[in-house]
Design a protein around this motif. Structure first.
Motif, PDB file in Angstrom:
ATOM      1  N   CYS A  56     146.708  93.003 -32.792  1.00 22.41           N
ATOM      2  CA  CYS A  56     147.352  91.820 -32.209  1.00 22.41           C
ATOM      3  C   CYS A  56     146.458  91.107 -31.201  1.00 22.41           C
TER       4      CYS A  56
ATOM      5  N   SER B  82     145.038  87.753 -32.262  1.00 23.31           N
ATOM      6  CA  SER B  82     145.852  86.597 -32.626  1.00 23.31           C
ATOM      7  C   SER B  82     145.555  85.459 -31.652  1.00 23.31           C
TER       8      SER B  82
ATOM      9  N   GLU C 222     151.542  90.086 -27.619  1.00 17.09           N
ATOM     10  CA  GLU C 222     150.595  88.983 -27.476  1.00 17.09           C
ATOM     11  C   GLU C 222     150.459  88.550 -26.024  1.00 17.09           C
TER      12      GLU C 222
END
Lengths: 104, 249
Positions: free
Chosen positions: A51, A54, B105
Motif C-alpha cells: 500500500c 499507492s 494509506e
C-alpha cells in the motif's frame, strides 16, 4: 483480559496453519478474522508495504507539522529513499537475522 | 497510581519531563495531565482554524478507496532539550503530535514524510498510540499497564520500528483491545523499542505480545526482552527524580 483470540498472518510463509475461526479475504489481501473477540481488520506486513506505493500514500498529509529534522511536508527525497528500501519479504531470514546476531 | 504520582512528586500545575529518566525508561512519558500542550504540533498548523485538538478529534476517517485500520492512531514526537534539566516547560515543548490517521494509506502519508528513527539526532522518541491514548503512564488506558522493552544496538531501530508498527497497525498482536501504542527511543549508545499494553497483570496477553514481537521483529531466540509495568517505571522515576530534586529542579 484473558480473551482468547486466534490469529495468523495472511499469506504466512512460515507454514503455520490458520487457527480455527472464520476468515475471509478481500481482493486487496485483507484478512478479516472473526474471532471470539469480534471481527478485526488484520493486515500483514507484505500487504501494508504494498500500500505504500499507492499514489495517495505518497502525498504528505495536509496538516503535517514541520518539525526540522523530523518531518517535512516536502521531503521528497525522503520519500524516494524509503520507497527504495528493498522489501524484506523477498529474502526473509538470512539478511535480517544476520543483523541481530551480535547483541541486543 | 496517577494520583499517587502526582501527589508525591508534582504540583498539579507541573508536568514532568522524561529527560530525567535513564535510558531504560525510554518510551515513558511521565508528564501529567496538562498534556493539552501536546497539541502544539497541530496547533502550529491549525490554529488559524481552531486552536484546540478538535481538529484531530473530529473524524479522521479513511478516504474512499483506502484500507481502514482497526483503530485510528496518532503519531507523536518528543525530544530532550539538550543540556536542559527537567522542567514542565521543556516537557511541554518536547512532545508534539504529528498527526492522526485512520487508514493504511494515511499512515504511509505520515510515515513517508517523517525521518526514520535511525536518522533522528539526539535524545528523541517517536510514539505511535491509538487515538485518544496519550503516550504517558498516567493515561487511563496506560495506568494499569506496562510495556515490553527491546534494546537494540545502533543501526537496527529503523527497521525494527517499522516492523513493530506495521504489526500493530495490522492487528497482528491479537490481544483484543490491549495494545495501547508503541515507542522508539533513540539514545546515545543504543535504541529502544517498546510496546505498551493496558493490563500489566494479564500474563496471557503479555506473553502473546512477547511472542508476536519475536515473530514480527524476527528476533533471535536469545534476545532479551524485558517487561516493565508502568507502576515500576513510575517508582523508578520517583527515585531518580528524588535525586534530581535534591539539587533543585
Amino acid at each position: 483480559m484473558g480473551m482468547l483470540i486466534w490469529y495468523r498472518r495472511l499469506g504466512l510463509a512460515e507454514g503455520v496453519a490458520l487457527p480455527p475461526g472464520d476468515y475471509s479475504t478481500t481482493p486487496g489481501g485483507t484478512l478479516f478474522g472473526t474471532t471470539p473477540g469480534g471481527t478485526r481488520i488484520i493486515y500483514d506486513r507484505k500487504f501494508l508495504m504494498a500500500c505504500r506505493n499507492s499514489p495517495v500514500a505518497k502525498t504528505p498529509p495536509c496538516n503535517l507539522p514541520d518539525i526540522p529534522g523530523v518531518t517535512s511536508p516536502s521531503m521528497d527525497e525522503l520519500q524516494t529513499e524509503t520507497n527504495l528500501i528493498p522489501a524484506d519479504d523477498e529474502k526473509p531470514g538470512l539478511g535480517e537475522e544476520a543483523q541481530f546476531d551480535i547483541d541486543i | 497510581m496517577n494520583n499517587k504520582f502526582d501527589a508525591t512528586y508534582s504540583p498539579p500545575s507541573h508536568s514532568h519531563s522524561p529527560v530525567s529518566l535513564k535510558d531504560d525508561d525510554s518510551g515513558d512519558h511521565d508528564q501529567n495531565e496538562e498534556n493539552s500542550t501536546q497539541k502544539d504540533g497541530e496547533k502550529e498548523k491549525n490554529d488559524k482554524d481552531k486552536p484546540q485538538s478538535s481538529i484531530k478529534r473530529k473524524a479522521v476517517v479513511p478516504g474512499p478507496a483506502e484500507h481502514p485500520l482497526q483503530y485510528n492512531y496518532t503519531f507523536w514526537y518528543s525530544r530532550r532539550t539538550p543540556g536542559r534539566p527537567t522542567s514542565s516547560q521543556s516537557y511541554e515543548q518536547n512532545i508534539k503530535q504529528i498527526g492522526t490517521f485512520a487508514s493504511v494509506e494515511q499512515f504511509w502519508r505520515f510515515y513517508s514524510h517523517m525521518v526514520r528513527p535511525g536518522d533522528l539526532t539526539g535524545h528523541s522518541d517517536f510514539h505511535l498510540f491509538k487515538e485518544g491514548i496519550k503516550p504517558m503512564w498516567e493515561d487511563d488506558a496506560n495506568k494499569n499497564g506496562g510495556k515490553w522493552i527491546i534494546r537494540l544496538r545502533k543501526g537496527l531501530a529503523s527497521r525494527c520500528w517499522e516492523n513493530l508498527i506495521l504489526a500493530m497497525l495490522g492487528e497482528q498482536f491479537m490481544v483484543g483491545e490491549e495494545i495501547c501504542g508503541a515507542v522508539v527511543s533513540v539514545r546515545f549508545q543504543e535504541d529502544i523499542i517498546s510496546i505498551w499494553n493496558k493490563t500489566a497483570s494479564d500474563q496471557a496477553t503479555t506473553a502473546r505480545i512477547r511472542d508476536t514481537l519475536r515473530r514480527v521483529l524476527n528476533l533471535p531466540p536469545n534476545t532479551i526482552m524485558e517487561y516493565k509495568t508502568h507502576t515500576d517505571s513510575i517508582k523508578a522515576w520517583e527515585e531518580f527524580h528524588g535525586l534530581v530534586n535534591s539539587s533543585g529542579r
